[in-house]
Design a protein around this motif. Structure first.
Motif, PDB file in Angstrom:
ATOM      1  N   TYR A 127      19.411 -16.244  -6.987  1.00  0.00           N
ATOM      2  CA  TYR A 127      19.747 -15.092  -6.147  1.00  0.00           C
ATOM      3  C   TYR A 127      18.637 -14.048  -6.127  1.00  0.00           C
ATOM      4  CZ  TYR A 127      24.221 -17.331  -7.035  1.00  0.00           C
ATOM      5  OH  TYR A 127      25.219 -18.255  -7.160  1.00  0.00           O
ATOM      6  N   LYS A 128      17.529 -14.350  -6.845  1.00  0.00           N
ATOM      7  CA  LYS A 128      16.386 -13.439  -6.930  1.00  0.00           C
ATOM      8  C   LYS A 128      16.816 -12.042  -7.378  1.00  0.00           C
ATOM      9  CE  LYS A 128      13.770 -15.940  -3.374  1.00  0.00           C
ATOM     10  NZ  LYS A 128      13.445 -16.930  -4.375  1.00  0.00           N
ATOM     11  N   ARG A 129      17.610 -12.029  -8.460  1.00  0.00           N
ATOM     12  CA  ARG A 129      18.094 -10.760  -8.997  1.00  0.00           C
ATOM     13  C   ARG A 129      17.948 -10.739 -10.513  1.00  0.00           C
ATOM     14  NH1 ARG A 129      20.993  -7.466  -5.656  1.00  0.00           N
ATOM     15  NH2 ARG A 129      21.744  -8.354  -3.693  1.00  0.00           N
ATOM     16  N   LEU A 130      17.543  -9.571 -11.018  1.00  0.00           N
ATOM     17  CA  LEU A 130      17.533  -9.341 -12.457  1.00  0.00           C
ATOM     18  C   LEU A 130      18.945  -8.935 -12.867  1.00  0.00           C
ATOM     19  CD1 LEU A 130      14.788  -7.357 -14.374  1.00  0.00           C
ATOM     20  CD2 LEU A 130      17.179  -7.268 -15.031  1.00  0.00           C
ATOM     21  N   LYS A 131      19.509  -9.601 -13.842  1.00  0.00           N
ATOM     22  CA  LYS A 131      20.860  -9.291 -14.296  1.00  0.00           C
ATOM     23  C   LYS A 131      20.814  -8.759 -15.724  1.00  0.00           C
ATOM     24  CE  LYS A 131      23.151 -12.645 -11.292  1.00  0.00           C
ATOM     25  NZ  LYS A 131      24.093 -13.795 -11.218  1.00  0.00           N
ATOM     26  N   TYR A 160      19.136  -9.262 -20.871  1.00  0.00           N
ATOM     27  CA  TYR A 160      18.541  -9.298 -19.530  1.00  0.00           C
ATOM     28  C   TYR A 160      18.047 -10.707 -19.209  1.00  0.00           C
ATOM     29  CZ  TYR A 160      18.321  -4.269 -20.398  1.00  0.00           C
ATOM     30  OH  TYR A 160      18.641  -2.971 -20.708  1.00  0.00           O
ATOM     31  N   PHE A 161      18.254 -11.151 -17.975  1.00  0.00           N
ATOM     32  CA  PHE A 161      17.627 -12.375 -17.492  1.00  0.00           C
ATOM     33  C   PHE A 161      17.459 -12.284 -15.982  1.00  0.00           C
ATOM     34  CE2 PHE A 161      22.102 -13.366 -16.964  1.00  0.00           C
ATOM     35  CZ  PHE A 161      22.169 -14.156 -15.819  1.00  0.00           C
ATOM     36  N   TYR A 162      16.531 -13.102 -15.449  1.00  0.00           N
ATOM     37  CA  TYR A 162      16.266 -13.121 -14.017  1.00  0.00           C
ATOM     38  C   TYR A 162      16.869 -14.392 -13.433  1.00  0.00           C
ATOM     39  CZ  TYR A 162      13.873 -12.930  -9.535  1.00  0.00           C
ATOM     40  OH  TYR A 162      13.601 -12.883  -8.191  1.00  0.00           O
ATOM     41  N   ARG A 172       8.360 -10.111 -17.362  1.00  0.00           N
ATOM     42  CA  ARG A 172       8.564 -10.629 -18.717  1.00  0.00           C
ATOM     43  C   ARG A 172       9.689 -11.653 -18.771  1.00  0.00           C
ATOM     44  NH1 ARG A 172       9.422  -5.692 -22.630  1.00  0.00           N
ATOM     45  NH2 ARG A 172       9.398  -7.397 -24.147  1.00  0.00           N
ATOM     46  N   LEU A 173      10.544 -11.664 -17.755  1.00  0.00           N
ATOM     47  CA  LEU A 173      11.681 -12.577 -17.732  1.00  0.00           C
ATOM     48  C   LEU A 173      11.387 -13.875 -16.990  1.00  0.00           C
ATOM     49  CD1 LEU A 173      14.433  -9.933 -16.949  1.00  0.00           C
ATOM     50  CD2 LEU A 173      13.943 -10.967 -19.158  1.00  0.00           C
ATOM     51  N   LEU A 174      10.257 -13.936 -16.285  1.00  0.00           N
ATOM     52  CA  LEU A 174       9.904 -15.131 -15.538  1.00  0.00           C
ATOM     53  C   LEU A 174       9.230 -16.153 -16.448  1.00  0.00           C
ATOM     54  CD1 LEU A 174       8.470 -13.537 -12.270  1.00  0.00           C
ATOM     55  CD2 LEU A 174      10.769 -14.428 -12.657  1.00  0.00           C
ATOM     56  N   ILE A 175       9.505 -17.417 -16.191  1.00  0.00           N
ATOM     57  CA  ILE A 175       8.866 -18.499 -16.940  1.00  0.00           C
ATOM     58  C   ILE A 175       7.419 -18.635 -16.475  1.00  0.00           C
ATOM     59  CG2 ILE A 175       8.898 -20.994 -17.344  1.00  0.00           C
ATOM     60  CD1 ILE A 175      11.960 -20.824 -16.957  1.00  0.00           C
ATOM     61  N   THR A 176       6.489 -18.615 -17.417  1.00  0.00           N
ATOM     62  CA  THR A 176       5.075 -18.696 -17.070  1.00  0.00           C
ATOM     63  C   THR A 176       4.657 -20.154 -16.883  1.00  0.00           C
ATOM     64  OG1 THR A 176       4.327 -18.857 -19.363  1.00  0.00           O
ATOM     65  CG2 THR A 176       4.656 -16.639 -18.463  1.00  0.00           C
TER      66      THR A 176
END
Length: 240
Positions: free
Chosen positions: A104-108, A98-100, A217-221
């Protein structure tokens, strides 16, 4: 058969929720009752091929994405116990990816299937990634490559089956403790804008639902960004 029904039902529910579609909406689109669709998702009722194909069409996935039940491991090849000293990610022959994609603002998501070659200790892998084109239609991208295991990391090197110039590297941590997910980094050349890119990703032992909490959880903090900036590692313009 019960295990197949449960798996297919879980896949239907996952893709339905990913599209933010209610049970009633799916039922209306396939001309079935809400109760029937609910039983499909819980595995109480076996699906015929016509209904399965219709559900896949409405959810904009391939029928195979609903029935891609992992192959059962042979006796003695199951996931290790917590005291075995062998990483569950080393043992697994199917992983979920999984990654965001902030462009395209989509979770893939994707599936990694791993196999041992005829040469002992050598492994290859296939990766299929769900992609959505500008019209909103779902499609699949297919990659194949090699796997290298170490005590700390697992390295996948993939090449697009239909475009050998497109290569991707995926590094994931190889934790010894029994847990369902591990962090990773996917990097390569973007085919959209022909620029180097890298994505924070998660690799799991079991399928995950595309919830808002999971997406976070997939976004860079900001903390991760500050650490990387100190080392001049990356430029990032999409921060959670």
């Amino acid at each position: 058969m019960e295990q197949v029904n449960l798996y297919v039902g879980a896949q239907i529910r996952r893709y339905r929720k990913n599209r933010q579609m209610t049970l009633q909406q799916l039922a209306d689109r396939i001309h079935k009752s809400r109760a029937s669709v609910s039983k499909y998702e819980t595995g109480e009722v076996s699906l015929d091929i016509v209904t399965l194909t219709e559900i896949a069409r409405v959810l904009e996935v391939q029928p195979g994405q609903l029935v891609d039940l992992p192959v059962q491991e042979e006796e003695g090849a199951r996931l290790p116990s917590a005291n075995s000293g062998i990483s569950p990610f080393f043992q697994a022959r199917r992983l979920y990816f999984y990654f965001y994609d902030g462009r395209y603002k989509r979770l893939k998501d994707g599936i990694i299937d791993i196999r041992e070659t005829k040469e002992a200790g050598s492994y290859e892998a296939d990766l299929s990634v769900s992609a959505v084109n500008p019209s909103g239609r779902s499609s699949k991208l297919y990659y194949t490559g090699k796997v290298i295991y170490s005590d700390m990391l697992i390295r996948f090197s993939f090449v697009n089956r239909y475009n050998p110039l497109e290569e991707d590297l995926l590094y994931i941590f190889n934790p010894l403790e029994l847990r369902d997910s591990t962090d990773g980094l996917l990097c390569g050349i973007s085919s959209a804008d022909l620029m180097p890119c890298a994505f924070k990703c998660l690799v799991t032992l079991h399928p995950q639902e595309h919830t808002e909490e999971f997406k976070k959880r997939l976004l860079i903090t900001r903390r991760e960004l500050q650490q990387w900036q100190k080392l001049n590692m990356l430029m990032v313009d999409n921060i959670g």
